[in-house]
Write a protein that holds these residues in place. Structure first.
Motif, PDB file in Angstrom:
ATOM      1  N   GLU A 159      62.468 -46.027   5.692  1.00 56.76           N
ATOM      2  CA  GLU A 159      62.288 -47.380   5.188  1.00 56.76           C
ATOM      3  C   GLU A 159      61.621 -48.269   6.223  1.00 56.76           C
ATOM      4  OE1 GLU A 159      62.295 -50.618   2.723  1.00 56.76           O
ATOM      5  OE2 GLU A 159      62.753 -48.524   2.256  1.00 56.76           O
ATOM      6  N   LEU A 160      61.850 -48.008   7.508  1.00 53.44           N
ATOM      7  CA  LEU A 160      61.266 -48.817   8.567  1.00 53.44           C
ATOM      8  C   LEU A 160      59.742 -48.763   8.516  1.00 53.44           C
ATOM      9  CD1 LEU A 160      61.469 -50.482  11.192  1.00 53.44           C
ATOM     10  CD2 LEU A 160      61.621 -48.312  12.442  1.00 53.44           C
ATOM     11  N   TYR A 161      59.191 -47.561   8.370  1.00 51.64           N
ATOM     12  CA  TYR A 161      57.745 -47.414   8.338  1.00 51.64           C
ATOM     13  C   TYR A 161      57.149 -48.009   7.063  1.00 51.64           C
ATOM     14  CZ  TYR A 161      58.651 -44.182  12.169  1.00 51.64           C
ATOM     15  OH  TYR A 161      59.070 -43.634  13.350  1.00 51.64           O
ATOM     16  N   ARG A 162      57.865 -47.875   5.978  1.00 55.24           N
ATOM     17  CA  ARG A 162      57.354 -48.438   4.715  1.00 55.24           C
ATOM     18  C   ARG A 162      57.319 -49.963   4.774  1.00 55.24           C
ATOM     19  NH1 ARG A 162      60.938 -46.155   0.112  1.00 55.24           N
ATOM     20  NH2 ARG A 162      62.450 -45.811   1.783  1.00 55.24           N
ATOM     21  N   ALA A 163      58.337 -50.554   5.398  1.00 49.50           N
ATOM     22  CA  ALA A 163      58.393 -52.013   5.479  1.00 49.50           C
ATOM     23  C   ALA A 163      57.344 -52.551   6.436  1.00 49.50           C
ATOM     24  CB  ALA A 163      59.791 -52.461   5.918  1.00 49.50           C
ATOM     25  N   GLU A 164      57.022 -51.804   7.498  1.00 46.48           N
ATOM     26  CA  GLU A 164      56.048 -52.275   8.473  1.00 46.48           C
ATOM     27  C   GLU A 164      54.604 -51.995   8.066  1.00 46.48           C
ATOM     28  OE1 GLU A 164      56.492 -54.003  11.184  1.00 46.48           O
ATOM     29  OE2 GLU A 164      58.672 -54.105  10.938  1.00 46.48           O
ATOM     30  N   ASP A 165      54.405 -51.243   6.972  1.00 41.13           N
ATOM     31  CA  ASP A 165      53.054 -50.853   6.585  1.00 41.13           C
ATOM     32  C   ASP A 165      52.205 -52.054   6.178  1.00 41.13           C
ATOM     33  OD1 ASP A 165      50.954 -49.015   5.967  1.00 41.13           O
ATOM     34  OD2 ASP A 165      51.453 -49.227   3.844  1.00 41.13           O
ATOM     35  N   SER A 166      52.799 -53.008   5.428  1.00 35.74           N
ATOM     36  CA  SER A 166      52.035 -54.173   4.978  1.00 35.74           C
ATOM     37  C   SER A 166      52.966 -55.363   4.861  1.00 35.74           C
ATOM     38  CB  SER A 166      51.380 -53.875   3.610  1.00 35.74           C
ATOM     39  OG  SER A 166      50.739 -55.025   3.124  1.00 35.74           O
ATOM     40  N   PRO A 167      52.536 -56.537   5.362  1.00 41.54           N
ATOM     41  CA  PRO A 167      53.402 -57.720   5.258  1.00 41.54           C
ATOM     42  C   PRO A 167      53.470 -58.278   3.830  1.00 41.54           C
ATOM     43  CG  PRO A 167      51.314 -58.299   6.249  1.00 41.54           C
ATOM     44  CD  PRO A 167      51.304 -56.820   6.109  1.00 41.54           C
ATOM     45  N   GLU A 168      52.548 -57.919   2.957  1.00 48.74           N
ATOM     46  CA  GLU A 168      52.523 -58.411   1.584  1.00 48.74           C
ATOM     47  C   GLU A 168      52.943 -57.298   0.634  1.00 48.74           C
ATOM     48  OE1 GLU A 168      48.798 -60.134   0.643  1.00 48.74           O
ATOM     49  OE2 GLU A 168      48.594 -61.139   2.595  1.00 48.74           O
ATOM     50  N   LEU A 169      53.837 -57.631  -0.316  1.00 49.89           N
ATOM     51  CA  LEU A 169      54.376 -56.626  -1.210  1.00 49.89           C
ATOM     52  C   LEU A 169      53.339 -56.089  -2.186  1.00 49.89           C
ATOM     53  CD1 LEU A 169      57.862 -58.215  -2.032  1.00 49.89           C
ATOM     54  CD2 LEU A 169      57.334 -56.398  -0.385  1.00 49.89           C
ATOM     55  N   ASP A 170      52.367 -56.914  -2.568  1.00 48.46           N
ATOM     56  CA  ASP A 170      51.398 -56.505  -3.582  1.00 48.46           C
ATOM     57  C   ASP A 170      50.144 -55.886  -2.979  1.00 48.46           C
ATOM     58  OD1 ASP A 170      50.639 -58.819  -2.398  1.00 48.46           O
ATOM     59  OD2 ASP A 170      49.819 -59.738  -4.221  1.00 48.46           O
ATOM     60  N   ARG A 171      50.133 -55.639  -1.670  1.00 47.44           N
ATOM     61  CA  ARG A 171      48.980 -55.021  -1.027  1.00 47.44           C
ATOM     62  C   ARG A 171      49.388 -53.723  -0.351  1.00 47.44           C
ATOM     63  NH1 ARG A 171      45.321 -58.803   2.574  1.00 47.44           N
ATOM     64  NH2 ARG A 171      44.208 -56.805   2.560  1.00 47.44           N
ATOM     65  N   LYS A 172      48.482 -52.738  -0.368  1.00 44.92           N
ATOM     66  CA  LYS A 172      48.743 -51.451   0.243  1.00 44.92           C
ATOM     67  C   LYS A 172      48.241 -51.461   1.679  1.00 44.92           C
ATOM     68  CE  LYS A 172      48.122 -49.011  -4.159  1.00 44.92           C
ATOM     69  NZ  LYS A 172      47.347 -47.976  -4.877  1.00 44.92           N
ATOM     70  N   GLY A 173      49.062 -50.899   2.553  1.00 46.68           N
ATOM     71  CA  GLY A 173      48.671 -50.772   3.938  1.00 46.68           C
ATOM     72  C   GLY A 173      48.013 -49.439   4.210  1.00 46.68           C
ATOM     73  N   PRO A 174      47.613 -49.216   5.453  1.00 42.87           N
ATOM     74  CA  PRO A 174      46.935 -47.954   5.794  1.00 42.87           C
ATOM     75  C   PRO A 174      47.829 -46.734   5.602  1.00 42.87           C
ATOM     76  CG  PRO A 174      47.410 -49.244   7.760  1.00 42.87           C
ATOM     77  CD  PRO A 174      47.683 -50.123   6.608  1.00 42.87           C
ATOM     78  N   LEU A 175      49.127 -46.872   5.848  1.00 40.40           N
ATOM     79  CA  LEU A 175      50.023 -45.736   5.672  1.00 40.40           C
ATOM     80  C   LEU A 175      50.122 -45.350   4.189  1.00 40.40           C
ATOM     81  CD1 LEU A 175      51.948 -43.702   6.915  1.00 40.40           C
ATOM     82  CD2 LEU A 175      53.787 -45.405   6.701  1.00 40.40           C
ATOM     83  N   ARG A 176      50.256 -46.357   3.336  1.00 39.27           N
ATOM     84  CA  ARG A 176      50.319 -46.084   1.902  1.00 39.27           C
ATOM     85  C   ARG A 176      49.018 -45.446   1.402  1.00 39.27           C
ATOM     86  NH1 ARG A 176      53.994 -45.815  -2.441  1.00 39.27           N
ATOM     87  NH2 ARG A 176      52.758 -46.004  -4.361  1.00 39.27           N
ATOM     88  N   GLU A 177      47.902 -45.902   1.943  1.00 37.58           N
ATOM     89  CA  GLU A 177      46.615 -45.327   1.554  1.00 37.58           C
ATOM     90  C   GLU A 177      46.532 -43.865   1.958  1.00 37.58           C
ATOM     91  OE1 GLU A 177      42.840 -45.153  -0.082  1.00 37.58           O
ATOM     92  OE2 GLU A 177      44.289 -46.811  -0.172  1.00 37.58           O
ATOM     93  N   LEU A 178      47.015 -43.524   3.170  1.00 36.62           N
ATOM     94  CA  LEU A 178      47.013 -42.138   3.618  1.00 36.62           C
ATOM     95  C   LEU A 178      47.905 -41.274   2.739  1.00 36.62           C
ATOM     96  CD1 LEU A 178      46.285 -39.951   5.705  1.00 36.62           C
ATOM     97  CD2 LEU A 178      48.210 -40.765   7.104  1.00 36.62           C
ATOM     98  N   VAL A 179      49.087 -41.792   2.388  1.00 34.10           N
ATOM     99  CA  VAL A 179      50.009 -41.032   1.538  1.00 34.10           C
ATOM    100  C   VAL A 179      49.393 -40.766   0.168  1.00 34.10           C
ATOM    101  CG1 VAL A 179      52.225 -41.164   0.339  1.00 34.10           C
ATOM    102  CG2 VAL A 179      52.085 -41.765   2.756  1.00 34.10           C
ATOM    103  N   GLU A 180      48.685 -41.737  -0.385  1.00 36.79           N
ATOM    104  CA  GLU A 180      48.072 -41.543  -1.691  1.00 36.79           C
ATOM    105  C   GLU A 180      46.961 -40.499  -1.637  1.00 36.79           C
ATOM    106  OE1 GLU A 180      46.836 -45.218  -3.327  1.00 36.79           O
ATOM    107  OE2 GLU A 180      48.891 -45.882  -3.818  1.00 36.79           O
ATOM    108  N   ARG A 181      46.233 -40.466  -0.544  1.00 42.41           N
ATOM    109  CA  ARG A 181      45.198 -39.439  -0.410  1.00 42.41           C
ATOM    110  C   ARG A 181      45.823 -38.048  -0.322  1.00 42.41           C
ATOM    111  NH1 ARG A 181      40.022 -41.228   1.053  1.00 42.41           N
ATOM    112  NH2 ARG A 181      39.885 -43.505   1.291  1.00 42.41           N
ATOM    113  N   ILE A 182      46.945 -37.929   0.403  1.00 40.76           N
ATOM    114  CA  ILE A 182      47.651 -36.644   0.461  1.00 40.76           C
ATOM    115  C   ILE A 182      48.204 -36.275  -0.909  1.00 40.76           C
ATOM    116  CG2 ILE A 182      49.598 -35.430   1.506  1.00 40.76           C
ATOM    117  CD1 ILE A 182      49.223 -37.159   3.989  1.00 40.76           C
ATOM    118  N   GLY A 183      48.717 -37.280  -1.629  1.00 40.14           N
ATOM    119  CA  GLY A 183      49.233 -37.025  -2.977  1.00 40.14           C
ATOM    120  C   GLY A 183      48.149 -36.532  -3.928  1.00 40.14           C
ATOM    121  N   ALA A 184      46.926 -37.064  -3.767  1.00 45.88           N
ATOM    122  CA  ALA A 184      45.829 -36.600  -4.614  1.00 45.88           C
ATOM    123  C   ALA A 184      45.515 -35.127  -4.360  1.00 45.88           C
ATOM    124  CB  ALA A 184      44.588 -37.456  -4.368  1.00 45.88           C
ATOM    125  N   GLN A 185      45.578 -34.695  -3.091  1.00 47.35           N
ATOM    126  CA  GLN A 185      45.344 -33.284  -2.794  1.00 47.35           C
ATOM    127  C   GLN A 185      46.482 -32.415  -3.308  1.00 47.35           C
ATOM    128  OE1 GLN A 185      42.405 -32.216  -1.528  1.00 47.35           O
ATOM    129  NE2 GLN A 185      41.872 -34.391  -1.747  1.00 47.35           N
TER     130      GLN A 185
END
Length: 713
Positions: free
Chosen positions: A22-48
């Motif tokens: 939860e710590l990394y998820r909370a620090e990924d982006s200060p805004e709830l409606d915007r994706k941070g770089p970590l979330r973007e990386l996870v989505e790319r892995i999810g696509a593969q």
């Protein structure tokens, strides 16, 4: 279909995201409606991960040739040692692999070669052992031809005499049968010929001992049901089957059967023009209601006439009674009630009343599924039309479409459920968002206005787009419609206009600039133009036949994309007159001059001079272009004289319209990137299919025989 239709990408991305602290998820982006770089990386892995999951799901289907992916076909061919033809479409390769063992068990027989050719190409095929058509002196080891103990029907069944002419095998031709004599030098010839020593090619060198004639029907027979015929203005007892009032040849429905149920085919089973003598001899097989049920099987008959009495509500089939043939194709029969003229596509109704209402079913010939027609317009992996519920279903002809559309503004879908003729123009507004006007699949509604008195103003089909202060623009989708005579006009503002499998009648103007010919009801066969008087950002044309496209007044068009389409303009008028437009054409045939701003062409035939203002951008690749054109850089393209004779016909309505001549230069007929022909019929892969036949026949032909390829259509 979207790759994420199964929602695997979202599922695996969310699952991986929840596994992170939860710590990394909370620090990924200060805004709830915007994706941070970590979330973007996870989505790319999810696509593969989704790709891997889909591959696992497909493993079972990939075990079968019927359900496997296209890339697996070559590997299955290696397992069976199938001589797979490179470049052939996936359908032909799949059937080749699926029936390899079946072919090998019947190798060298004529029915097997016919079925192999039909499976590879999708054409109708008949093989004829031409050495059996040689005239010769019979000897005592030959079976007896005549004799009182052998009935004529038995001699025909054993191949000892012709069915129509009764010509004895190997003997002198009996010319007393007109129906049989007209079949000379065709796939159904009943006569016998002297030997030829010339090479078997085209129409020569047929009759020899090592010759096997392979007759190929490339044209498709397209069914049209429930069509409004046109009454002749000069003879009120005559009607044309074609709803535009043209005289066109009627085609026979393709009814050839292959495999274990195959039998010697008859002439009426092949997709070719119906002649008067053929209709006389096979009337019962050709004439009936379309798609009737006979003995548990659907039989697609070629034509039918339906009549509604003045006091009735439904159209009933005009029955054919062999015992009392008042419906006939024989003009010598005295005073029939109905006389059919299949070569002209007409029928005569004796003493027809002005109030009599008819509907017709018939088949028309064409090279491909381009333009409006009664074929299946769907494409694999693509959705046809909108998914929302239609605003209305129109299915009565006349002015019902104009009444259903009203004046707008419209959004959603209006569906036309029949192939009738709609006779009223309209001027409708299109609201912000998408609006679709489309025909039901397998239907071809015709929008053709009634004959106006001299001096009356034109009444076009006008669509007016709109926009909102927030920037939402109108989108217009036209699918499966046939516009004839009057123009289609775009006014207002459109973000996107899409025409799919539509026909804007290019007319039949003569080359000498004289007055255009007229339809049966007297209406001139003039081009239906697409005129842009408003602001259109993008116009997309897919599998259409169109007349001229041009901007007028303050009208603008930013981008035009044409795919698998034919554009034709009358002499002296440009097919494209778009001074500020970026035009991109793929697999198109352009019959007429063009003047555009920027231009890209891929696998096209530019039959006349094309002038491009900006030559620093764009490319013309694997295309044929006319001398005198001003074009951007060219790659693997061929130059020829403007309006060179390349096509079997340039007259719209003919079955061979825009079809390349068999004598067309190889640089055009095999000049596409994949080795197929240039132009709108590249999608049919004629050259690749012909090459596939040559390769496969070398493998399966009996030793000592050589094929003679004869293209009937």
């Amino acid at each position: 279909m979207s790759h994420d239709a199964d929602r695997y990408e979202a599922y695996y991305a969310q699952k991986l995201w929840q596994l992170l602290p939860e710590l990394y998820r909370a620090e990924d982006s200060p805004e709830l409606d915007r994706k941070g770089p970590l979330r973007e990386l996870v989505e790319r892995i999810g696509a593969q991960a989704a790709i891997v999951r889909r591959s696992i799901d497909r493993l079972w289907e990939d075990q079968s040739i019927e359900t496997c992916d296209d890339w697996v076909i070559a590997y299955m061919a290696d397992l069976l040692a199938t001589n797979l033809v490179p470049g052939l479409d996936a359908r032909g390769q799949r059937r080749d692999v699926a029936k390899t063992i079946y072919y090998r068990r019947r190798k060298g027989t004529v029915p097997q070669l016919e079925e192999l050719a039909a499976d590879l190409t999708g054409w109708d095929v008949r093989g004829v052992e031409l050495f059996r058509r040689l005239g010769r002196t019979r000897h005592r080891l030959d079976p007896e031809v005549g004799g009182p103990h052998m009935e004529p029907a038995l001699r025909v069944a054993q191949g000892l005499s012709g069915q129509l002419t009764r010509t004895a095998i190997g003997g002198t031709a009996d010319l007393r049968s007109h129906s049989g004599a007209r079949l000379a030098h065709t796939a159904f010839d009943e006569f016998f010929h002297t030997a030829e020593v010339r090479r078997g090619q085209g129409q020569t060198g047929w009759y020899g001992i090592p010759r096997l004639g392979v007759f190929l029907w490339r044209l498709q027979s397209v069914p049209l049901e429930g069509v409004t015929p046109v009454r002749d203005a000069t003879c009120e007892n005559q009607f044309t089957f074609d709803p535009t009032g043209r005289d066109i040849p009627l085609f026979a429905a393709s009814a050839r059967v292959y495999g274990d149920q195959a039998s010697p085919p008859a002439e009426h089973q092949f997709p070719a023009p119906i002649s008067g003598p053929l209709l006389q001899t096979a009337f019962a097989e050709l004439y009936a209601a379309a798609s009737t049920l006979e003995a548990g099987a659907v039989v697609d008959h070629s034509l039918g006439i339906y009549r509604r009495a003045p006091t009735g509500f439904e159209h009933q089939l005009v029955e054919y009674d062999p015992a009392n043939p008042q419906l006939t194709a024989d003009p010598r029969r005295p005073k029939p009630d109905y006389l059919l003229l299949p070569e002209r596509g007409r029928f005569l109704r004796r003493n027809a009343e002005a109030t009599e209402d008819f509907r017709v079913n018939y088949h028309a010939g064409f090279s491909s599924g381009i333009g409006a027609g009664g074929y299946d317009r769907r494409q694999p992996g693509k959705l046809t039309g909108a998914l929302d519920e239609p605003l209305g279903l129109v299915s009565a002809g006349g002015d019902t479409l104009a009444l259903a559309l009203g004046t707008g503004p419209l959004s959603g879908t209006v569906l036309i459920g029949d192939s009738l003729t709609y006779t009223s123009g309209f001027d409708v507004g299109v609201g912000p968002g998408p609006f679709t006007l489309r025909a039901e699949n397998h239907q071809r509604p015709v929008l053709r206005q009634q004959q106006r008195p001299p001096g009356a103003p034109a009444s076009d089909w006008t669509f007016t787009g709109s926009t909102t202060p927030e920037g939402a623009e109108s989108e217009l989708f036209l699918d499966g419609l046939f516009f004839c005579g009057d123009d289609v006009v775009l006014t207002g503002t459109f973000g996107r206009v899409v025409l799919t499998t539509c026909t804007l009648d290019p007319g039949n103007p003569p080359d000498d600039g004289s007055e255009p010919p007229r339809a049966a009801d007297g209406k001139p066969l003039v081009p239906c133009r697409l005129r842009i008087r408003g602001q259109v950002r993008e116009l997309e044309v897919d599998r259409c036949i169109l007349g001229p496209i041009r901007t007028e007044g303050t009208g603008t068009l930013e981008r035009l994309t044409l795919v698998d389409s034919i554009l034709q303009a009358p002499p002296g008028e440009p097919a494209l007159n778009l001074s500020g437009t970026d035009v991109r054409m793929t697999r198109c045939t352009l019959l007429g001059r063009a003047s555009v701003h920027r231009f890209d062409a891929d696998t096209c035939i530019l039959h006349d001079v094309v002038t491009v203002m900006d030559n620093q951008h764009g490319c013309v690749r694997f295309s044929a272009w006319a001398t005198g054109s001003t074009l951007p850089r060219r790659y693997e393209s061929v130059e020829f004289a403007p309006r060179r004779s390349l096509f079997a016909s340039r007259a719209f309505g003919r079955p061979d319209y825009a079809q390349l001549l068999l004598t067309a230069p190889t640089s055009v007929s095999e000049g596409a990137e994949d080795g197929s022909e240039m132009g709108a019929f590249c999608r049919e892969k004629y050259a690749l299919k012909a090459r596939a036949l040559r390769i496969k026949f070398d493998e399966y032909m009996p030793i000592g025989l050589s094929p003679v390829w004869v293209y009937v259509t």
